[in-house]
Design a protein around this motif. Structure first.
Motif, PDB file in Angstrom:
ATOM      1  N   LEU A  37      -2.901 -13.630   1.624  1.00 28.70           N
ATOM      2  CA  LEU A  37      -3.677 -13.049   0.523  1.00 28.70           C
ATOM      3  C   LEU A  37      -4.004 -14.094  -0.533  1.00 28.70           C
ATOM      4  O   LEU A  37      -5.113 -14.112  -1.082  1.00 28.70           O
ATOM      5  CB  LEU A  37      -2.911 -11.889  -0.108  1.00 28.70           C
ATOM      6  CG  LEU A  37      -2.852 -10.612   0.728  1.00 28.70           C
ATOM      7  CD1 LEU A  37      -1.945  -9.582   0.064  1.00 28.70           C
ATOM      8  CD2 LEU A  37      -4.246 -10.035   0.908  1.00 28.70           C
ATOM      9  N   LEU A  38      -3.064 -14.984  -0.829  1.00 31.72           N
ATOM     10  CA  LEU A  38      -3.337 -16.045  -1.793  1.00 31.72           C
ATOM     11  C   LEU A  38      -4.402 -16.999  -1.274  1.00 31.72           C
ATOM     12  O   LEU A  38      -5.254 -17.466  -2.038  1.00 31.72           O
ATOM     13  CB  LEU A  38      -2.053 -16.805  -2.126  1.00 31.72           C
ATOM     14  CG  LEU A  38      -1.029 -16.018  -2.947  1.00 31.72           C
ATOM     15  CD1 LEU A  38       0.266 -16.811  -3.076  1.00 31.72           C
ATOM     16  CD2 LEU A  38      -1.585 -15.658  -4.308  1.00 31.72           C
ATOM     17  N   ALA A  39      -4.389 -17.286   0.026  1.00 27.42           N
ATOM     18  CA  ALA A  39      -5.422 -18.146   0.612  1.00 27.42           C
ATOM     19  C   ALA A  39      -6.794 -17.488   0.531  1.00 27.42           C
ATOM     20  O   ALA A  39      -7.795 -18.136   0.217  1.00 27.42           O
ATOM     21  CB  ALA A  39      -5.065 -18.474   2.060  1.00 27.42           C
ATOM     22  N   ILE A  40      -6.854 -16.194   0.782  1.00 27.51           N
ATOM     23  CA  ILE A  40      -8.121 -15.460   0.674  1.00 27.51           C
ATOM     24  C   ILE A  40      -8.606 -15.454  -0.768  1.00 27.51           C
ATOM     25  O   ILE A  40      -9.792 -15.663  -1.039  1.00 27.51           O
ATOM     26  CB  ILE A  40      -7.957 -14.027   1.212  1.00 27.51           C
ATOM     27  CG1 ILE A  40      -7.755 -14.049   2.726  1.00 27.51           C
ATOM     28  CG2 ILE A  40      -9.167 -13.169   0.845  1.00 27.51           C
ATOM     29  CD1 ILE A  40      -7.340 -12.711   3.311  1.00 27.51           C
ATOM     30  N   GLN A  41      -7.690 -15.247  -1.717  1.00 31.31           N
ATOM     31  CA  GLN A  41      -8.070 -15.237  -3.129  1.00 31.31           C
ATOM     32  C   GLN A  41      -8.630 -16.595  -3.545  1.00 31.31           C
ATOM     33  O   GLN A  41      -9.637 -16.671  -4.238  1.00 31.31           O
ATOM     34  CB  GLN A  41      -6.878 -14.883  -3.998  1.00 31.31           C
ATOM     35  CG  GLN A  41      -7.202 -14.888  -5.491  1.00 31.31           C
ATOM     36  CD  GLN A  41      -5.994 -14.611  -6.351  1.00 31.31           C
ATOM     37  OE1 GLN A  41      -4.875 -14.520  -5.860  1.00 31.31           O
ATOM     38  NE2 GLN A  41      -6.215 -14.485  -7.635  1.00 31.31           N
ATOM     39  N   LEU A  42      -8.009 -17.674  -3.104  1.00 28.63           N
ATOM     40  CA  LEU A  42      -8.487 -19.013  -3.434  1.00 28.63           C
ATOM     41  C   LEU A  42      -9.885 -19.247  -2.878  1.00 28.63           C
ATOM     42  O   LEU A  42     -10.762 -19.785  -3.554  1.00 28.63           O
ATOM     43  CB  LEU A  42      -7.514 -20.061  -2.896  1.00 28.63           C
ATOM     44  CG  LEU A  42      -7.863 -21.516  -3.188  1.00 28.63           C
ATOM     45  CD1 LEU A  42      -7.861 -21.760  -4.700  1.00 28.63           C
ATOM     46  CD2 LEU A  42      -6.884 -22.433  -2.512  1.00 28.63           C
ATOM     47  N   LYS A  43     -10.133 -18.801  -1.646  1.00 24.12           N
ATOM     48  CA  LYS A  43     -11.459 -18.952  -1.058  1.00 24.12           C
ATOM     49  C   LYS A  43     -12.496 -18.126  -1.809  1.00 24.12           C
ATOM     50  O   LYS A  43     -13.622 -18.566  -2.013  1.00 24.12           O
ATOM     51  CB  LYS A  43     -11.433 -18.553   0.414  1.00 24.12           C
ATOM     52  CG  LYS A  43     -10.701 -19.552   1.288  1.00 24.12           C
ATOM     53  CD  LYS A  43     -10.654 -19.102   2.733  1.00 24.12           C
ATOM     54  CE  LYS A  43      -9.851 -20.077   3.564  1.00 24.12           C
ATOM     55  NZ  LYS A  43      -9.742 -19.632   4.960  1.00 24.12           N
TER      56      LYS A  43
END
Length: 158
Positions: A37-43
């Motif tokens: 989820l953090l990776a998706i938020q960063l993208k």
């Protein structure tokens, strides 16, 4: 428990050959939903903000040792139609491109027109009072100098 499960094999016809239930559970347990989820938020944070009228000028942001350089393609946009704002580490480019031909009905529209806004997040503090911008041949070049002392430095151990 069956003799088969005590031997470490997974029951069922879909189980891979020589795979144990332990290996399948370990592979499944490595998934970290918070990390994903953090990776998706960063993208998603890196995606451009949606424009009100549906067009965004193409832009590049690069970094040198002394400054950040933004280049944006703005053909047909006059200097008076461009505004730059720098606030809290964000550079925002606002502008407007008017339709060149007044028509009663368009049959095909590929060039964007109307208002646009692009915001770029700058990784470090910048010298907002020394920002320069130049519009030449439909390309806007913005140079945003970095503040001194924010780069990497070597510390000697005594």
């Amino acid at each position: 428990m069956t003799e088969r499960s005590l031997q470490g094999e997974c029951p069922g016809p879909a189980a891979p050959a020589r795979a144990s239930c332990y290996h399948l559970l370990v592979a499944f347990a490595r998934w970290d939903p918070v990390r994903d989820l953090l990776a998706i938020q960063l993208k998603m944070e890196r995606l451009p903000a949606p424009a009100q009228q549906g067009w965004l000028p193409a832009a590049d942001l690069c970094e040198t040792a002394e400054a950040y350089i933004v280049t944006a393609e703005l053909p047909g946009v006059a200097r008076q139609q461009i505004r730059l704002d720098i606030h809290d580490g964000h550079l925002t480019l606002h502008g407007r491109r008017d339709a060149r031909v007044a028509c009663e009905q368009y049959h095909q529209v590929e060039r964007g027109h109307g208002e646009f806004s692009r915001t770029f997040r700058l990784p470090h503090d910048v010298a907002a009072d020394r920002v320069s911008a130049e519009l030449k041949d439909g390309v806007l070049t913005i140079v945003v100098p970095k503040l001194a002392g924010h780069g990497p430095r070597r510390v000697d151990v005594g």
